[in-house]
Design a protein around this motif. Structure first.
Motif, mmCIF file in Angstrom:
data_model
loop_
_atom_site.group_PDB
_atom_site.id
_atom_site.type_symbol
_atom_site.label_atom_id
_atom_site.label_comp_id
_atom_site.label_asym_id
_atom_site.label_seq_id
_atom_site.Cartn_x
_atom_site.Cartn_y
_atom_site.Cartn_z
ATOM 1 N N THR A 257 0.818 -1.218 0.000
ATOM 2 C CA THR A 257 0.000 0.000 0.000
ATOM 3 C C THR A 257 0.853 1.270 0.000
ATOM 4 O OG1 THR A 257 -0.062 -0.176 2.400
ATOM 5 C CG2 THR A 257 -1.978 -1.036 1.193
ATOM 6 N N ASN B 233 3.901 4.048 -1.262
ATOM 7 C CA ASN B 233 4.572 4.579 -2.463
ATOM 8 C C ASN B 233 5.843 3.781 -2.716
ATOM 9 O OD1 ASN B 233 2.782 6.643 -3.025
ATOM 10 N ND2 ASN B 233 3.855 8.102 -1.696
ATOM 11 N N LYS C 127 7.182 6.290 -7.550
ATOM 12 C CA LYS C 127 6.005 5.686 -8.211
ATOM 13 C C LYS C 127 4.848 5.849 -7.231
ATOM 14 C CE LYS C 127 6.226 1.467 -9.724
ATOM 15 N NZ LYS C 127 6.744 0.095 -9.941
ATOM 16 N N PRO C 128 4.142 6.966 -7.319
ATOM 17 C CA PRO C 128 3.133 7.235 -6.289
ATOM 18 C C PRO C 128 1.896 6.347 -6.432
ATOM 19 C CG PRO C 128 3.214 9.026 -7.881
ATOM 20 C CD PRO C 128 4.182 7.993 -8.346
ATOM 21 N N GLN C 129 1.281 6.046 -5.305
ATOM 22 C CA GLN C 129 0.030 5.282 -5.308
ATOM 23 C C GLN C 129 -1.059 6.177 -4.747
ATOM 24 O OE1 GLN C 129 -0.496 1.337 -4.357
ATOM 25 N NE2 GLN C 129 1.657 0.882 -3.901
ATOM 26 N N GLU C 130 -2.258 5.947 -5.201
ATOM 27 C CA GLU C 130 -3.356 6.743 -4.667
ATOM 28 C C GLU C 130 -3.601 6.317 -3.219
ATOM 29 O OE1 GLU C 130 -7.720 7.754 -6.210
ATOM 30 O OE2 GLU C 130 -6.290 7.095 -7.751
ATOM 31 N N ASN C 131 -3.822 7.281 -2.358
ATOM 32 C CA ASN C 131 -4.047 7.035 -0.919
ATOM 33 C C ASN C 131 -2.977 6.130 -0.323
ATOM 34 O OD1 ASN C 131 -6.443 8.534 -1.019
ATOM 35 N ND2 ASN C 131 -7.542 6.735 -1.794
ATOM 36 N N ALA C 132 -1.761 6.397 -0.715
ATOM 37 C CA ALA C 132 -0.658 5.545 -0.239
ATOM 38 C C ALA C 132 -0.508 5.649 1.268
ATOM 39 C CB ALA C 132 0.630 5.965 -0.918
#
Lengths: 470, 384
Positions: free
Chosen positions: B235, B237, B281-286
């Protein structure tokens, strides 16, 4: 302030050179006096008033030498200078020893406040006496301006550690200063750099070893360590003081003065009599001219000569410091001079040169043990030299220290063919003549030495100077 | 001829003026500061009292000597001459091995010859670590012990002969044996780095430093991030390596750290080093975990990747020798002794204990005094 300090090299000296060489010759003497006052006041801010005040009084006294009471005025001048020296330098010694005696006799001690020693008093006192006596005897004209007299006394190159410049050595130079062309400034600069190198690189390398061995308690010293310590100290004091004298002579040349030499390869002397013609020459000649000869010298028979010699060396030892070890050191040398004069030289002269030199060096080395330690330490240390005690505490000497010490050892013994004066004269001629390329390369080499000394000073916190405290 | 003499004199006088000109900023030349720790002198203000007592003069001499603007150049010159001509180094705790490999003398001694740890107290601490691990697991927190190999272990064949043979059961043996006995999982990275050393084109440890290189630390950085990310179900980044820059070691990196601290004029190690360039590499709601890393100086190179603040929570901290706490961001450092350490553990999502294999003198650096309180504090939290 000492010459081998960052403040002197990075601030005082450049500012002095700029001021001195950007000022017309007529005013240059004032620049020297101004910077000399600053130089002394930096290290002895209280005593600058004492130095100037006593100089004014002394100058006034010497101006009275035309009167019928000139003998009295000479006596006053000598009494004033010797009195001040005795008070400032020896009061604590006498008070301390008197109290020790009182303790032995169960008499209550007398309270006293310690007297602080003004820097350089041993040196400038002798110069003042030299002026008074030379003027009194009519050997040299008196200086017609107080500013010139002050310049003679206070000139910073020789102010705190000599050479002891007798008035007759510089009287004409001061009086004819305005005719100066300052042609010797580059040789002076080279001489200064050589002195700095001797002090900062060579003397400090020996000093570092001495300090490391001194950190070992005397009772734990091995025989080899005792010898290394004594040898290292012998060369430390030589390079320390002769390096400082070189810097003083060099600075003198830069400002248009020629000061007398102070050292002439003393460790190649073949007897103690010769040693004193090569070691601290300006003190030796001062003692000869103003003490030994007035006492009668060698004109009143051999026993009176021996007494005169012993008196001179007693005073010479005591001049070095208010402590018993200096007195014994002086008497030790005086005794050898008497022995040599009585019969020793006849025997010595029959021996090969290297044996004569070895004898002289050995006596001098034992003398340095007395000089460098208090009496009880010296008595504990000396037997170590003649025993066979193995090492119990290791003392590590770095390769760098060893390298510079070997360099120093060789340098101390290269004076077989020339006197120091001839040697330096050859060096100046060689380095500043011939092809431009050669001269330039030598100049670059000298500048490299200067920068290396500077970088050594700034990276090391270790920079002792033995003669500063005299 | 006379002119040449005068030119020499003027040139020499100018040379003497250079430090003063630097000091007064007349020469607009940059002087690169020295590496290492230096004591700063305080300036005494002038008064007639301080003048006559000579305090002002002595202070000015000290200040000039320590703060002369030109000083770094002179120090480098002196050090270079001493190194090149006399083979001497101006550095404490320095050991030169074979082929100009530099080592920490104390770490080399810890490997071969010195026991610094008290076995009994370490055994107690490791048992408590095992208990801490259990509690952290119950509370859903990540815990990892990491042991990077000291250079003295990895390049032991380059140590001077007298340091090569291990004559004792050293602190590293003691620590790893106790960890094994307690059943704690830990990463001993020795074999991993042996392999990297044998196969990688660029050095993971440089000849003239005692820590791993930026490139070497990067392998552990990735391993840590992968491991935490996995623990938190991917979960977080992530970072990816965009490229590598290849150059001689960078002054601001820990590469060649011993060489840099020697303050020489010329570089000894001419090797080319690899510097990874990361991209997020960003993730949404990381999920950004709060990570507490208790580590020795090896962790600096990981912290120096400048990516952690984008992956970790901003309250994450690096407790350097359990003494000073450095934020992942730009917050000022704090003394660990002045922090509420129990609260820090309670609010942390991940705990990492990173200590290189032969830097165990003083380990666990005071944490043993707090560990009971930390465990008790954690036990008050609800289980996950």
């Amino acid at each position: 302030m000492v010459f081998s300090s960052i403040i002197f090299l990075a601030v005082f000296l450049p500012l002095f050179l700029l001021s001195f060489y950007s000022t017309p010759t007529t005013y240059k003497k004032w620049i020297i006096s101004f910077f000399s006052i600053l130089f002394y006041a930096w290290g002895a801010p209280v005593f600058i008033f004492f130095l100037i005040g006593s100089s004014i009084l002394d100058y006034w006294i010497t101006r009275q030498f035309n009167s019928v009471y000139k003998k009295w005025f000479l006596g006053s001048s000598i009494l004033l200078n010797v009195g001040l020296l005795v008070y400032f330098k020896y009061f604590n010694f006498f008070a301390n020893n008197t109290n020790t005696l009182f303790n032995l006799l169960d008499i209550p001690e007398f309270p006293y406040q310690e007297v602080i020693l003004p820097i350089g008093i041993s040196f400038f006192t002798f110069q003042k006496i030299s002026y008074s006596v030379d003027v009194y005897e009519g050997k040299n004209k008196p200086l017609s301006h107080f500013s010139d007299y002050l310049l003679y006394i206070i000139m910073f190159p020789q102010l705190i550690a000599g050479p002891i410049v007798r008035y007759k050595d510089v009287s004409l130079q001061i009086q004819n200063f305005n005719l100066n062309k300052f042609t010797e400034k580059t040789p002076g600069l080279y001489r200064f750099i050589i002195g700095l190198f001797k002090k900062v690189i060579i003397a400090n390398s020996f000093a570092f070893v001495v300090e490391q061995i001194n950190a070992v308690p005397i009772e734990s010293l091995s025989t080899s360590q005792a010898w290394i310590s004594a040898l290292a100290y012998s060369f430390q004091i030589y390079y320390d003081f002769s390096g400082y004298s070189d810097m003083a002579i060099g600075l003198g040349l830069i400002m248009g003065f020629s000061f007398p030499e102070n050292f002439n390869f003393p460790y190649i002397a073949k007897n103690i009599t010769e040693f004193w013609q090569r070691w601290h020459i300006t003190l030796g000649t001062w003692m000869r001219d103003y003490l030994y000869i007035p006492l009668g010298g060698n004109k009143n028979g051999k026993y009176r000569t021996y007494v005169n010699l012993l008196t001179v060396f007693f005073i010479s030892g005591f001049w070095h410091g208010a402590n018993w070890n200096f007195i014994f050191w002086g008497l030790f040398h005086g005794s050898f001079l008497i022995i040599e004069r009585a019969f020793g030289l006849k025997i010595l002269n029959k021996l090969p040169s290297f044996v004569q030199m070895a004898y002289t060096f050995f006596v001098v080395l034992i003398g340095w043990v007395l000089f460098s330690k208090d009496m009880s330490q010296a008595m504990e240390f000396l037997p170590k030299l003649f025993s066979n005690i193995p090492e119990s505490q290791e003392v590590l000497i770095s390769f760098k220290s060893k390298f510079w010490m070997v360099f120093g050892l060789i340098g101390a013994f290269i004076g077989f063919s020339h006197t120091i004066t001839v040697g330096f004269s050859h060096f100046y001629t060689w380095s500043l003549s011939g092809s431009y390329l050669k001269q330039s390369l030598i100049f670059i080499g000298m500048m490299a030495i200067l920068v290396y000394c500077f970088s050594t000073l700034i990276t090391s916190g270790f920079n002792p100077f033995i003669y500063y405290r005299f | 001829m006379k002119n040449l003499k005068n030119i020499f004199f003027v040139a020499a006088a100018f040379l003497l003026f250079i430090p003063l000109l630097y000091q007064l900023d007349f020469l607009n030349l940059k002087v690169y500061p020295l590496k290492g720790a230096f004591e700063k002198q305080t300036n005494e203000s002038f008064s007639w009292d301080t003048w006559f007592s000579k305090d002002w003069q002595e202070n000015k001499q000290d200040v000039l000597k320590s703060d002369l603007n030109f000083k770094p150049n002179l120090v480098r010159l002196q050090h270079q001459v001493d190194y090149s001509v006399f083979g001497e180094y101006h550095m404490h705790n320095f050991l030169e091995g074979k082929n100009k490999y530099f080592f920490s003398k104390s770490w080399a001694k810890s490997r071969c010859c010195n026991n610094d740890l008290n076995a009994d107290s370490l055994q107690i601490f490791v048992k408590k670590l095992a208990r801490l691990n259990q509690v952290l697991e119950q509370k859903g927190k990540y815990f990892q012990i990491i042991i990077p190999p000291s250079k003295e272990e990895l390049f032991s064949n380059q140590l001077p002969e007298e340091f090569q043979t291990i004559q004792i059961k050293n602190d590293y043996h003691l620590y790893t044996n106790l960890l094994d006995e307690s059943g704690l999982q830990y990463w001993d990275l020795l074999n991993k780095y042996k392999q990297i050393q044998d196969t990688a084109t660029y050095p993971a440890y440089s000849k003239t430093s005692v820590h791993w290189t930026t490139y070497g630390a990067h392998f552990t950085l990735l391993q840590i991030l992968d491991s935490i990310n996995l623990f938190f179900n991917n979960t977080m980044n992530q970072i990816e390596i965009k490229k590598f820059d290849y150059e001689k070691f960078r002054n601001e990196s820990s590469d060649g750290d011993y060489e840099q601290t020697l303050n020489l004029m010329y570089r000894i190690d001419q090797t080319t080093f690899a510097y990874p360039f990361y991209e997020l590499k960003p993730q949404e709601n990381a999920f950004k975990p709060k990570v507490l890393t208790i580590g020795d100086s090896f962790y600096w190179a990981i912290k120096g990747s400048w990516m952690l603040d984008k992956i970790y929570h901003k309250e994450s901290k690096y407790l350097y020798y359990y003494s000073t706490a450095y934020s992942v961001g730009s917050a000022p450092s704090l003394k660990v002794s002045e922090m509420d350490i129990v609260k820090e553990f309670q609010t942390a999502d991940a705990i990492i204990l990173l200590n290189s294999s032969h830097n165990l003198e003083g380990f666990p650096f005071g944490m043993e005094n707090d560990i009971d309180a930390i465990i008790s504090g954690l036990e008050t939290l609800p289980n996950k």
